[in-house]
Design a protein around this motif. Structure first.
Motif, PDB file in Angstrom:
ATOM      1  N   GLY A  39       0.789  -1.222   0.000  1.00 23.51           N
ATOM      2  CA  GLY A  39       0.000   0.000   0.000  1.00 23.51           C
ATOM      3  C   GLY A  39       0.818   1.266   0.000  1.00 23.51           C
ATOM      4  N   GLY A  40       2.134   1.129  -0.204  1.00 23.26           N
ATOM      5  CA  GLY A  40       3.009   2.301  -0.164  1.00 23.26           C
ATOM      6  C   GLY A  40       3.071   3.091  -1.457  1.00 23.26           C
ATOM      7  N   GLY A  41       2.532   2.529  -2.558  1.00 19.86           N
ATOM      8  CA  GLY A  41       2.510   3.239  -3.835  1.00 19.86           C
ATOM      9  C   GLY A  41       3.415   2.659  -4.905  1.00 19.86           C
ATOM     10  N   LYS A  42       4.008   1.494  -4.640  1.00 23.59           N
ATOM     11  CA  LYS A  42       4.980   0.906  -5.591  1.00 23.59           C
ATOM     12  C   LYS A  42       4.342   0.568  -6.936  1.00 23.59           C
ATOM     13  CE  LYS A  42       5.915  -2.639  -3.033  1.00 23.59           C
ATOM     14  NZ  LYS A  42       4.834  -2.361  -2.045  1.00 23.59           N
ATOM     15  N   SER A  43       3.269  -0.218  -6.904  1.00 22.33           N
ATOM     16  CA  SER A  43       2.634  -0.643  -8.153  1.00 22.33           C
ATOM     17  C   SER A  43       2.007   0.535  -8.887  1.00 22.33           C
ATOM     18  CB  SER A  43       1.581  -1.718  -7.880  1.00 22.33           C
ATOM     19  OG  SER A  43       2.197  -2.922  -7.468  1.00 22.33           O
TER      20      SER A  43
END
Length: 238
Positions: A39-43
């Motif tokens: 949920g950190g924004g990687k994808s």
């Protein structure tokens, strides 16, 4: 070289939640891994680079060319490839057809087989098979990598390639990436939690809560990840 300048992405449907916050990053090393908590924004960042999602603000440059408002097709034509977590199946299309499409020309059986061999698949067992439900997740991912090799792109993006495959397939996949690391001419960007993938990265980028927390080589980043540093991200799975 890929450069991101103050890239932001927010979702209005979720009360204006900020997914990415002023991400600035240069990707010029041959093999870069982006990691961080779920949920950190990687994808989301990977999809923005590929053109699947448009950033709310900011700028994306590929070899100095502004690609911020370009479509996924336009970016693909400039040399950007994207491999999904779950590769797409194509009923009625053979592996030979798919690799030829990726290469942009009709490949001979021998030429297509060379790409399959590079990803550890026995060519005669796969070249005429349909890309359908009869193939496992690990087989599909290796065929997808063969397609990317056939394209010969400037930037190859892999979104959590370890997702949904068994340990045997993962071990085979690691060998493929290790070989790509040695031989590919373009840049590789992988979104991953896996320690074995992180261990042969030229550079590791840590993202948490939509922001870049740290950038460095594996000797700088891995000790903090393995020690469970809260400053980096407690939830990284290695």
């Amino acid at each position: 070289m890929l450069e991101l300048k103050n890239v932001c992405y927010s979702v209005e449907d979720d009360g204006g939640k900020d997914i990415l916050k002023n991400v600035s990053l240069k990707i010029e090393d041959r093999f870069v891994v982006i990691t961080g908590p779920n949920g950190g924004g990687k994808s989301t960042l990977a999809k923005i680079i590929a053109g699947i999602i448009k950033p709310t603000s900011g700028q994306i440059l590929l070899d100095g060319v502004d690609i911020t408002n370009m479509s996924i097709t336009e970016r693909a034509n400039l040399g950007v490839s994207f491999a999904f977590q779950q590769p797409v199946r194509f009923k009625g299309i053979t592996v030979h057809d798919l690799i030829s499409l990726a290469a942009g020309k009709k490949l001979t059986i021998s030429q297509a087989c060379e790409y399959l061999s590079e990803v550890g698949l026995c060519a005669r067992d796969y070249i005429n098979r349909e890309v359908n439900g009869s193939l496992s997740g690990g087989e599909l991912k290796r065929i997808e990598i063969a397609m990317i090799l056939a394209r010969g792109t400037k930037l190859s993006i892999f979104d959590e390639p370890e997702a949904g495959i068994d340990l045997w397939s993962f071990n085979s996949l690691i060998k493929v990436f290790e070989n790509m690391h040695r031989t590919i001419k373009g840049n590789i960007l992988i979104i991953s939690h896996q320690e074995r993938i992180l261990n042969f990265a030229d550079k590791i980028v840590v993202i948490a809560d939509g922001e870049i927390r740290k950038i460095g080589n594996k000797d700088e980043i891995m000790p903090e990840i393995l020690s469970g540093s809260k400053q980096i991200c407690e939830q990284i799975k290695v």
